[in-house]
Design an enzyme around this catalytic site. Structure first.
Site, PDB file in Angstrom:
ATOM      1  N   PRO A 111    -113.451 -15.296  41.034  1.00  0.00           N
ATOM      2  CA  PRO A 111    -114.446 -15.237  39.946  1.00  0.00           C
ATOM      3  C   PRO A 111    -114.590 -13.801  39.438  1.00  0.00           C
ATOM      4  O   PRO A 111    -114.751 -12.873  40.222  1.00  0.00           O
ATOM      5  CB  PRO A 111    -115.740 -15.698  40.621  1.00  0.00           C
ATOM      6  N   GLU A 112    -114.497 -13.645  38.127  1.00  0.00           N
ATOM      7  CA  GLU A 112    -114.666 -12.330  37.512  1.00  0.00           C
ATOM      8  C   GLU A 112    -116.065 -12.248  36.894  1.00  0.00           C
ATOM      9  O   GLU A 112    -116.796 -13.228  36.867  1.00  0.00           O
ATOM     10  CB  GLU A 112    -113.594 -12.115  36.438  1.00  0.00           C
TER      11      GLU A 112
END
Ligand SMILES: [Zn+2]
Length: 273
Positions: A2-3
Site C-alpha cells: 500500500p502506498e
C-alpha cells in the site's frame, strides 16, 4: 505494498464513521511488526476522536493518546459492524460501539502502536524523520527546492527515502521524474529551478489523481513494487514497467536501470537533465 494514496483512501473510507466511537474491547492476533506498547485493556473506555494520516501511518486520536496504524506490505483495514470472527490473518480488532476496526495482514509487516502523544519517543521514532506531506499546503516549492539543493544524492533514491517529501514510492518516482524531464540518476543539487518546479507540480498532480482514482490502481498487488496489471496498462503510466516500449512523448525506447535494489525507468531523450 500500500502506498500513500491507498492509505489516504483507506482513511477517508472510515474517518467520519469512527470519529466519536467508544472503545469496548481490543483483540490481538499474532505479533505484528512492532508491539502495541500498552495493556490492551487500558484502551477500553477511551473515545476515538478522529483519524489523521502522516505519510503511510494512520493516526487514530483517542481520549487517552493515539494509535499509529501501518499497513506494512500486505495489510488492509476494515471498519464495520457485524464482521465475521477474526480469521488466521486478522491480527488486531478494535471493537467500538460504532463497529469494529480490523487489521488484516497476511505478512504481518503492519503494526498498531500506542503512544501517549505525538511527542512520545515511540511516536517520534516512527514519525519524526518523515518529510513534507505532498498533498498538504505545507509542501512548498521553496522548501522542496532548498532540500534538493542540499543533497548530492541521485534524485530518485532521494525521493524514495521520504525525508524531503513522503509518498513518492518507486512507481510514482519514475513517473514524476518523467513528467519533469529529469533523469533518475541526476544529482539532486544540480537539477535546475524550472525542472524542480515541474517536479513539485508533478508530485502533487500524480498523487492527487491516484487518491481521486480511489487507490484502485494499487489495491491488488502483483509484484514487489506494488504494480498491478490495471495500473500497468493504464494510459496514466508513461515509463514504469515499459522498458523497450516507445515513449508516449517522443517515441524513443524507454530504458530500465537499477538504482540500489530498485528498478528505474526513463526516456533517454525526454529526461536528459
Ligand atoms: Zn521521450
Amino acid at each position: 505494498m500500500p502506498e500513500l494514496p491507498e492509505v489516504e483512501v483507506t482513511r477517508r473510507s472510515f474517518a467520519d464513521a469512527i470519529a466519536g466511537a467508544r472503545i469496548q474491547a481490543v483483540a490481538l492476533g499474532k505479533p505484528l511488526r512492532w508491539p502495541l506498547g500498552c495493556d490492551p485493556m487500558s484502551l477500553v473506555g477511551q473515545q476515538v476522536l478522529g483519524l489523521r494520516r502522516r505519510g503511510k501511518y494512520l493516526l487514530a486520536d483517542t481520549s487517552g493518546g493515539l494509535l499509529l496504524l501501518h499497513l506494512g506490505m500486505s495489510g488492509s483495514l476494515r471498519f464495520s459492524h457485524g464482521l465475521p470472527p477474526a480469521g488466521v490473518h486478522d491480527h488486531f480488532d478494535l471493537v467500538t460501539d460504532r463497529g469494529t476496526l480490523r487489521l488484516h495482514d497476511p505478512r504481518r509487516f503492519g503494526a498498531v502502536v500506542y503512544a501517549p502523544d505525538e511527542q512520545a519517543p515511540v511516536a517520534l521514532k516512527l514519525l519524526g524523520a518523515l518529510g513534507m506531506e505532498p498533498l498538504s499546503d505545507s509542501f512548498s516549492l521553496a522548501t522542496f527546492q532548498s532540500g534538493l539543493k542540499k543533497s548530492r544524492m541521485p534524485i530518485k533514491p532521494l525521493l524514495l527515502a521520504g525525508r524531503l517529501v513522503v509518498g513518492v514510492g518507486n512507481i510514482y518516482a519514475s513517473e514524476v521524474l518523467f513528467l519533469a524531464g529529469i533523469r533518475p540518476t541526476a544529482v539532486a543539487s544540480r537539477v535546475g529551478a524550472e525542472r524542480v518546479r515541474r517536479l513539485h507540480e508533478a508530485i502533487r498532480t500524480v498523487l492527487t489523481r491516484a487518491v481521486q482514482m480511489g487507490g484502485s490502481t494499487l489495491r491488488n498487488f502483483s509484484n514487489a513494487d506494488g504494480m498491478t496489471g490495471h495500473f500497468q496498462s493504464s494510459a496514466h503510466v508513461h515509463v514504469y514497467g515499459r522498458d523497450g516500449a516507445p515513449c508516449h512523448s517522443c517515441g524513443s525506447a524507454i530504458r530500465l536501470l537499477r538504482q540500489g535494489q530498485r528498478s528505474s525507468y526513463f526516456c533517454p531523450l525526454c529526461q536528459r537533465a
